[in-house]
Design an enzyme around this catalytic site. Structure first.
Site, mmCIF file in Angstrom:
data_model
loop_
_atom_site.group_PDB
_atom_site.id
_atom_site.type_symbol
_atom_site.label_atom_id
_atom_site.label_comp_id
_atom_site.label_asym_id
_atom_site.label_seq_id
_atom_site.Cartn_x
_atom_site.Cartn_y
_atom_site.Cartn_z
ATOM 1 N N ASN A 10 0.808 -1.217 0.000
ATOM 2 C CA ASN A 10 0.000 0.000 0.000
ATOM 3 C C ASN A 10 0.842 1.269 0.000
ATOM 4 O OD1 ASN A 10 0.392 -1.089 2.873
ATOM 5 N ND2 ASN A 10 -0.104 1.060 3.236
ATOM 6 N N LYS A 122 -0.044 -17.611 -1.951
ATOM 7 C CA LYS A 122 0.301 -16.195 -1.846
ATOM 8 C C LYS A 122 -0.538 -15.379 -2.822
ATOM 9 C CE LYS A 122 2.949 -12.658 -0.656
ATOM 10 N NZ LYS A 122 2.945 -12.101 0.707
ATOM 11 N N LYS A 264 2.937 -10.989 8.752
ATOM 12 C CA LYS A 264 3.639 -9.904 9.451
ATOM 13 C C LYS A 264 3.910 -10.289 10.905
ATOM 14 C CE LYS A 264 1.943 -6.027 6.635
ATOM 15 N NZ LYS A 264 1.602 -6.910 5.507
#
Length: 311
Positions: A10, A122, A264
């Site tokens: 992003n 993914k 993450k």
């Protein structure tokens, strides 16, 4: 301090935004301004996502009648590393006159027998409605899966073992150079039966590569920067709450989505568990405040930052 920053996709292309070069350049310049303060005080290494760009190029390549076949994902990964690296290098040079900045196309070694090759998971590229996603999958031989309310293409995501250019990155950082590298997790490569490197059709998770690289570079802090202020406990439920200072043990006891926050959290936990240093997840614009302990979800071995004794 030596700090490594992983920029979410992003930072270059925001969800719902048209993939025009001008829009992406605006975002990259904003990211450079947000990181300029860190670079002024610390040694800095930057990695970045490339999922939207890889997905867009893959779609264009598959639809190009002038090609006998689409470009493989390792080649697309190298293209997007060069493109985003160029933008980031130039933006940082303009934000930090006099500082040396180097954008590198790097390779990430994976195992040729990694089980991920048999289970693509993914997400890459744009989102689709189910009907359109299934149509594209049939036309191009893709594998698609549901991603929240939408559908996206998925590709294998093998576990990173080493960034091939680690020694060179370490040398540059020691000389005061800001290094932009491992874009999109790095170009995935394996060693063949003769020991030669060769690219493979996959995408390596950016945050896992960054955690591994952070350990190899002996970084003091690893920041995974995205568009959320903190990791949420019980996300989407009435009991939802922000997590401030925490430990890998506490985070691992919670459940996070595999396609978004999960990687993450796994990456920051691995880094803290292995090194005993600090990692964090938070917003790009809060980067300096995160390192100062005033924002983001900060992960340390004992839940304290700055680190202090528990004796």
């Amino acid at each position: 301090m030596r700090v490594i920053v992983a920029l979410g996709g992003n930072a270059v292309l925001r969800r719902g935004q048209r993939p025009d070069a001008d829009a992406q350049l605006v975002n990259v310049r904003a990211a450079a301004r947000a990181l300029a303060g860190l670079a002024g005080e610390h040694e800095l290494v930057i990695t970045h996502g490339n999922g939207p760009q890889v997905g867009m190029l893959a779609l264009q390549s598959a639809a190009d009648p002038g090609l006998s076949g689409p470009y493989p994902f390792d080649a697309l990964g190298a293209q997007t590393q060069g493109l985003i690296g160029y933008w980031m290098q130039q933006a940082l040079q303009n934000a930090l006159p006099g500082r040396q900045v180097l954008a590198m196309v790097t390779q990430t070694l994976v195992s040729a027998v990694d089980p991920a090759f048999a289970d693509p998971a993914k997400f890459v590229g744009r989102v689709y409605e189910q009907e359109e996603a299934e149509k594209l999958a049939a036309e191009h031989g893709w594998t698609v899966r549901q991603d929240g309310p939408h559908w996206r293409r998925v590709v294998p995501s093998p576990t990173p073992q080493r960034v091939v250019e680690t020694r060179l990155i370490r040398r540059m950082v020691a000389e005061g150079v800001i290094v932009v590298c491992a874009g999109g997790g790095g170009v995935p490569v394996v060693r063949d039966e003769r020991g030669r490197l060769t690219g493979v059709e996959a995408v390596v998770d950016k945050d896992l590569t960054t955690a591994m690289l952070a350990e190899a570079l002996e970084c003091d802090a690893f920041l995974s920067l995205t568009d959320v202020p903190r990791v949420m406990r019980g996300f989407g439920t009435p009991e939802q709450s922000e997590i401030g200072h925490t430990t890998p043990h506490e985070l691992r006891a919670l459940d996070f989505p595999a396609g978004s926050m999960g990687p993450k959290v796994e990456a920051v936990c691995r880094f803290v568990e292995t090194t005993g240093d600090m990692a964090a997840i938070g917003r790009l614009e809060d980067a300096e405040r995160i390192l100062g302990g005033c924002a983001g979800t900060i992960v340390t071995p004992n839940g304290r930052w700055p680190l202090t004794s528990t004796l």
